[in-house]
Design a protein around this motif. Structure first.
Motif, PDB file in Angstrom:
ATOM      1  N   VAL A 168       0.867  -1.189   0.000  1.00 52.62           N
ATOM      2  CA  VAL A 168       0.000   0.000   0.000  1.00 52.62           C
ATOM      3  C   VAL A 168       0.896   1.229   0.000  1.00 52.62           C
ATOM      4  N   ASP A 169       0.347   2.325  -0.521  1.00 50.59           N
ATOM      5  CA  ASP A 169       1.136   3.555  -0.582  1.00 50.59           C
ATOM      6  C   ASP A 169       1.506   4.007   0.835  1.00 50.59           C
ATOM      7  N   PRO A 170       2.614   4.704   0.982  1.00 49.12           N
ATOM      8  CA  PRO A 170       2.987   5.200   2.311  1.00 49.12           C
ATOM      9  C   PRO A 170       1.847   6.008   2.926  1.00 49.12           C
ATOM     10  N   GLY A 171       1.519   5.692   4.161  1.00 48.48           N
ATOM     11  CA  GLY A 171       0.402   6.363   4.844  1.00 48.48           C
ATOM     12  C   GLY A 171      -0.892   5.596   4.700  1.00 48.48           C
ATOM     13  N   GLY A 172      -0.933   4.624   3.809  1.00 45.23           N
ATOM     14  CA  GLY A 172      -2.162   3.852   3.594  1.00 45.23           C
ATOM     15  C   GLY A 172      -2.204   2.577   4.429  1.00 45.23           C
ATOM     16  N   GLU A 173      -1.147   2.335   5.210  1.00 45.17           N
ATOM     17  CA  GLU A 173      -1.106   1.095   5.997  1.00 45.17           C
ATOM     18  C   GLU A 173      -1.920   1.224   7.281  1.00 45.17           C
ATOM     19  N   THR A 174      -2.303   0.093   7.843  1.00 39.80           N
ATOM     20  CA  THR A 174      -2.979   0.049   9.140  1.00 39.80           C
ATOM     21  C   THR A 174      -2.006  -0.588  10.137  1.00 39.80           C
ATOM     22  N   PRO A 175      -2.288  -0.472  11.441  1.00 41.00           N
ATOM     23  CA  PRO A 175      -1.337  -1.016  12.425  1.00 41.00           C
ATOM     24  C   PRO A 175      -1.082  -2.513  12.230  1.00 41.00           C
ATOM     25  N   ASP A 176      -2.086  -3.239  11.757  1.00 49.04           N
ATOM     26  CA  ASP A 176      -1.881  -4.689  11.619  1.00 49.04           C
ATOM     27  C   ASP A 176      -1.453  -5.104  10.211  1.00 49.04           C
ATOM     28  N   TRP A 177      -1.090  -4.175   9.360  1.00 53.03           N
ATOM     29  CA  TRP A 177      -0.669  -4.485   7.981  1.00 53.03           C
ATOM     30  C   TRP A 177       0.693  -5.195   8.002  1.00 53.03           C
ATOM     31  N   LYS A 178       0.731  -6.379   7.427  1.00 53.21           N
ATOM     32  CA  LYS A 178       1.958  -7.185   7.522  1.00 53.21           C
ATOM     33  C   LYS A 178       2.751  -7.173   6.218  1.00 53.21           C
ATOM     34  N   HIS A 179       2.229  -6.501   5.213  1.00 48.95           N
ATOM     35  CA  HIS A 179       2.884  -6.563   3.907  1.00 48.95           C
ATOM     36  C   HIS A 179       3.716  -5.305   3.670  1.00 48.95           C
ATOM     37  N   ARG A 180       4.026  -5.044   2.389  1.00 50.92           N
ATOM     38  CA  ARG A 180       4.929  -3.933   2.087  1.00 50.92           C
ATOM     39  C   ARG A 180       4.209  -2.579   2.173  1.00 50.92           C
ATOM     40  N   VAL A 181       5.007  -1.550   2.323  1.00 53.80           N
ATOM     41  CA  VAL A 181       4.518  -0.170   2.212  1.00 53.80           C
ATOM     42  C   VAL A 181       5.409   0.533   1.185  1.00 53.80           C
ATOM     43  N   GLY A 182       4.816   1.063   0.175  1.00 51.53           N
ATOM     44  CA  GLY A 182       5.604   1.729  -0.871  1.00 51.53           C
ATOM     45  C   GLY A 182       4.845   1.664  -2.188  1.00 51.53           C
ATOM     46  N   PHE A 183       5.281   2.474  -3.141  1.00 52.92           N
ATOM     47  CA  PHE A 183       4.600   2.514  -4.440  1.00 52.92           C
ATOM     48  C   PHE A 183       4.972   1.287  -5.265  1.00 52.92           C
ATOM     49  N   VAL A 184       4.057   0.873  -6.106  1.00 52.72           N
ATOM     50  CA  VAL A 184       4.222  -0.368  -6.868  1.00 52.72           C
ATOM     51  C   VAL A 184       5.575  -0.450  -7.614  1.00 52.72           C
ATOM     52  N   PRO A 185       5.976   0.597  -8.350  1.00 48.56           N
ATOM     53  CA  PRO A 185       7.240   0.456  -9.088  1.00 48.56           C
ATOM     54  C   PRO A 185       8.434   0.171  -8.162  1.00 48.56           C
ATOM     55  N   THR A 186       8.466   0.861  -7.024  1.00 44.80           N
ATOM     56  CA  THR A 186       9.566   0.665  -6.065  1.00 44.80           C
ATOM     57  C   THR A 186       9.545  -0.759  -5.520  1.00 44.80           C
ATOM     58  N   ILE A 187       8.367  -1.209  -5.117  1.00 45.23           N
ATOM     59  CA  ILE A 187       8.227  -2.548  -4.532  1.00 45.23           C
ATOM     60  C   ILE A 187       8.569  -3.607  -5.580  1.00 45.23           C
ATOM     61  N   LEU A 188       8.180  -3.331  -6.817  1.00 47.30           N
ATOM     62  CA  LEU A 188       8.494  -4.267  -7.901  1.00 47.30           C
ATOM     63  C   LEU A 188      10.015  -4.405  -8.050  1.00 47.30           C
ATOM     64  N   GLU A 189      10.697  -3.270  -8.010  1.00 43.96           N
ATOM     65  CA  GLU A 189      12.158  -3.308  -8.162  1.00 43.96           C
ATOM     66  C   GLU A 189      12.798  -4.042  -6.992  1.00 43.96           C
ATOM     67  N   GLU A 190      12.234  -3.883  -5.798  1.00 40.20           N
ATOM     68  CA  GLU A 190      12.761  -4.603  -4.628  1.00 40.20           C
ATOM     69  C   GLU A 190      12.537  -6.103  -4.776  1.00 40.20           C
ATOM     70  N   ALA A 191      11.344  -6.460  -5.260  1.00 32.19           N
ATOM     71  CA  ALA A 191      11.034  -7.892  -5.426  1.00 32.19           C
ATOM     72  C   ALA A 191      11.885  -8.500  -6.548  1.00 32.19           C
ATOM     73  N   ALA A 192      12.265  -7.684  -7.497  1.00 32.29           N
ATOM     74  CA  ALA A 192      13.193  -8.036  -8.579  1.00 32.29           C
ATOM     75  C   ALA A 192      12.940  -9.390  -9.228  1.00 32.29           C
ATOM     76  N   PRO A 193      11.763  -9.598  -9.784  1.00 35.72           N
ATOM     77  CA  PRO A 193      11.536 -10.858 -10.498  1.00 35.72           C
ATOM     78  C   PRO A 193      12.443 -10.941 -11.739  1.00 35.72           C
ATOM     79  N   ALA A 194      12.911 -12.153 -12.026  1.00 34.59           N
ATOM     80  CA  ALA A 194      13.838 -12.305 -13.152  1.00 34.59           C
ATOM     81  C   ALA A 194      13.098 -12.111 -14.475  1.00 34.59           C
ATOM     82  N   ALA A 195      13.713 -11.377 -15.390  1.00 32.18           N
ATOM     83  CA  ALA A 195      13.064 -11.077 -16.673  1.00 32.18           C
ATOM     84  C   ALA A 195      13.177 -12.231 -17.666  1.00 32.18           C
ATOM     85  N   GLY A 196      14.143 -13.117 -17.431  1.00 32.27           N
ATOM     86  CA  GLY A 196      14.366 -14.213 -18.386  1.00 32.27           C
ATOM     87  C   GLY A 196      13.171 -15.141 -18.484  1.00 32.27           C
TER      88      GLY A 196
END
Lengths: 271, 337
Positions: A168-196
């Motif tokens: 979810v975008d920064p500020g959109g999380e709740t106290p019990d949110w267990k997943h990522r916080v950040g914009f999709v492009p940034t999170i995608l780059e962090e997850a770095a799926p292989a392009a091959g």
């Protein structure tokens, strides 16, 4: 068509399951429908609105659509009840070439209310899971409340043959949110799926698409291996009314599914 | 020897066609506004007009047209499909640019989905055109590779006689031949000379314009803003264009009964491309004018191999701020040099 089930997904966002009343119409739909196509959904007296068919071609006994209440037609659709009748024209447009994805890894990226078209492809592929390699889903929304298909997100998270990355975008999380916080492009780059040997399916608002395409490029994805859908305003669905034009392309006939390479060749200011 | 129709016999021709059950339409003026109307006699026709204000298009693609009616009861919804009215028609006194415009839109309405609303009317109509012997400063058919005596889209072409007392008649299609067969006794053989066609100077280099428009580098040119700054987005150029075909679909009525209609729409309007999200790909008037020019002279011709303009000049003639296609293409021609 008859509304047989409804589900509230997020504030103002609703999913409806529709069934054909006429067996011949159902048969025609089953013959014609392929994942990626869209329809014109309407309520008499209010008009028609365009949405994707959110259910996959592997489950074609019914139609599911998900929409945000944002205007006259969607307000009428949102207040329709189970058992009510509504209009449907379609399916229109082109499809995701799923057969060409066989044997490849799949990366699905969606933002907010753009998960419905992506979901149609996701389920089409999950329903024939053995034909594909690794499947990664990256999905983000502004806030936790704005995430749609929460039940299915849980289901995908539990599967060991799907990697689900939620954010979810920064500020959109709740106290019990267990997943990522950040914009999709940034999170995608962090997850770095292989392009091959990987095909990416990307749906989202124009601004997200723009930045995510740049991230995919950084990750080594070729534009030919990235598919997206254009969400131009469409009214007739049959290439006549003129409003969905981007360059010489009529999105309602030649889209809504395009590769990023095809989109790149269009006049960008008209997207 | 050519086949001739003398003006003195036109009234009898109209009567003959009407006796055969054909509706006869032609240029006529009501309340100071000219357009194509059904006429009962030759006296109602306004054949001296260079062009009617509204176009022939309206007879094939009405401004507003019901597609279906609905009536909602307690247990069910009844619907009624509206189809274009039956009935054969002769449309007399069409100008060649308007007739050519119908052929332009044939390509669109026959593309992939064959549009019955358009073709039912097309297939039941005979277009009798009259070559132009007069033009005004706005006429520009020759710039579009057409001419004042173009035969495109016509079933019959009439060439005015030099003496001003009738026309030389030429059937161009089988439909045209049939229409003439029913008035054969009113046609004469003769060698009367025809009047010269109107002198319409070429106003821009179409091929040069097309190549400038096709260059992606020019899409973001400052030219678009400069040329369209005074456009007020009224849409009259689109509504008066014989080839513009954009439409909207709207419901009219209430929860219990009403009609789903197809209405003319315009790429000049800001809401035309507005997404539900509020994002508008063509948010400025200059982007909308660019789309209009690009669509007519680049995109449409790429897809259908014909320009979506036949040079009638109405867009400029009737523009409240004196803009128009001519000025834009003339300016693009200048940019080429």
């Amino acid at each position: 068509m008859k509304i047989v089930a409804t589900r509230d997904e997020a504030p103002g966002v609703r999913t409806m399951r529709l069934e054909f009343q006429d067996p011949l119409e159902l048969e025609k739909f089953k013959q014609a429908y392929r994942t990626g196509m869209f329809g014109l959904y309407g309520i008499y007296g209010e008009g028609e609105s365009t949405f994707c068919v959110a259910s996959p071609e592997t489950r074609n006994d019914y139609i599911e659509c998900t929409f945000r209440k944002s205007g006259r037609v969607t307000a009428a659709l949102a207040s329709a009840e189970i058992g009510d009748l509504m209009t449907f024209r379609g399916p229109y447009g082109n499809r995701f070439p799923i057969e060409e994805f066989h044997g490849k890894n799949l990366l699905f990226i969606a933002g907010g209310i753009a998960l419905p078209p992506t979901r149609s492809v996701i389920w089409s592929c999950l329903d024939q899971r053995d034909k594909f390699g690794k499947i990664t889903i990256v999905y983000g929304a502004r806030t936790v409340a704005d995430l749609v298909y929460k039940q299915e997100l849980e289901e995908w998270e539990k599967r060991d043959d799907v990697e689900l990355v939620l954010t979810v975008d920064p500020g959109g999380e709740t106290p019990d949110w267990k997943h990522r916080v950040g914009f999709v492009p940034t999170i995608l780059e962090e997850a770095a799926p292989a392009a091959g040997n990987c095909v990416a399916v990307l749906c989202g608002p124009p601004i997200m698409i723009k930045f995510t395409l740049a991230s995919l490029k950084k990750l080594g994805f070729e534009e030919e291996n990235v598919y997206t859908t254009l969400e131009n305003r469409m009214k007739c669905g049959i290439g006549k009314c003129g409003r969905c034009n981007v360059g010489s392309v009529y999105v309602c006939k030649e889209g809504p599914v395009f590769t990023a390479a095809e989109v790149s060749s269009m006049p960008q200011a008209d997207l | 020897m050519a086949t001739l129709l003398y003006s003195a016999n036109l009234n009898d021709c109209i009567a003959r066609w009407r006796e055969e059950g054909l509706m006869v339409f032609g240029p006529a003026t009501t309340g100071g506004v000219s357009g194509f109307q059904e006429v009962k006699d030759a006296g109602s026709l306004d054949l001296d007009l260079i062009l009617t204000r509204s176009t022939l298009k309206e007879l094939f693609f009405p401004r507003t047209e019901p597609m279906l009616g609905y009536r909602i009861g307690k247990q069910q919804i009844e619907t009624e499909e509206f189809r274009p009215p039956e009935g054969r028609r002769i449309i007399f006194g069409v100008r060649p640019c308007d007739a050519a415009g119908m052929q332009v839109d044939d390509a669109l309405f026959d593309w992939d989905y064959h549009d019955e609303y358009w073709f039912r009317r097309r297939d039941s109509s005979v277009i009798v055109s009259i070559a132009c012997t007069h033009a005004d400063d706005f006429c520009m058919c020759t710039s579009l590779n057409l001419s004042p005596d173009s035969t495109k889209g016509s079933d019959v072409l009439l060439r005015p006689l030099l003496a001003g007392n009738g026309w030389q008649v030429e059937a161009l299609t089988e439909r045209g031949e049939n229409a003439l067969a029913s008035i054969s006794s009113l046609l004469k053989e003769g060698g009367d000379p025809t009047a010269p066609v109107a002198d319409v100077p070429v106003k821009f280099d179409l091929e040069a314009c097309r190549s400038w428009l096709a260059d992606p580098e020019n899409f973001e040119s400052r030219f678009w803003k400069e040329i369209s700054e005074r456009c007020i987005g009224c849409g009259s150029c689109t509504y008066l264009c014989p080839t513009c075909h954009c439409f909207d679909i709207q419901d009219e009525g209430d929860t219990y009964k009403g009609i789903r209609r197809k209405n003319w729409d315009s790429c000049s309007f800001s809401l035309f491309t507005m997404h539900t999200s509020g994002h508008n790909p063509r948010a400025t008037q200059s982007a909308r004018w660019r789309q209009r020019i690009m669509h007519k002279f680049n995109y449409f011709s790429l897809k259908f191999n014909v320009n979506s303009c036949t040079g009638c000049g109405r867009c400029t003639r009737e523009c409240p701020v004196d803009m128009g296609v001519t000025e834009t293409l003339q300016a693009i021609s200048t940019l080429q040099r």
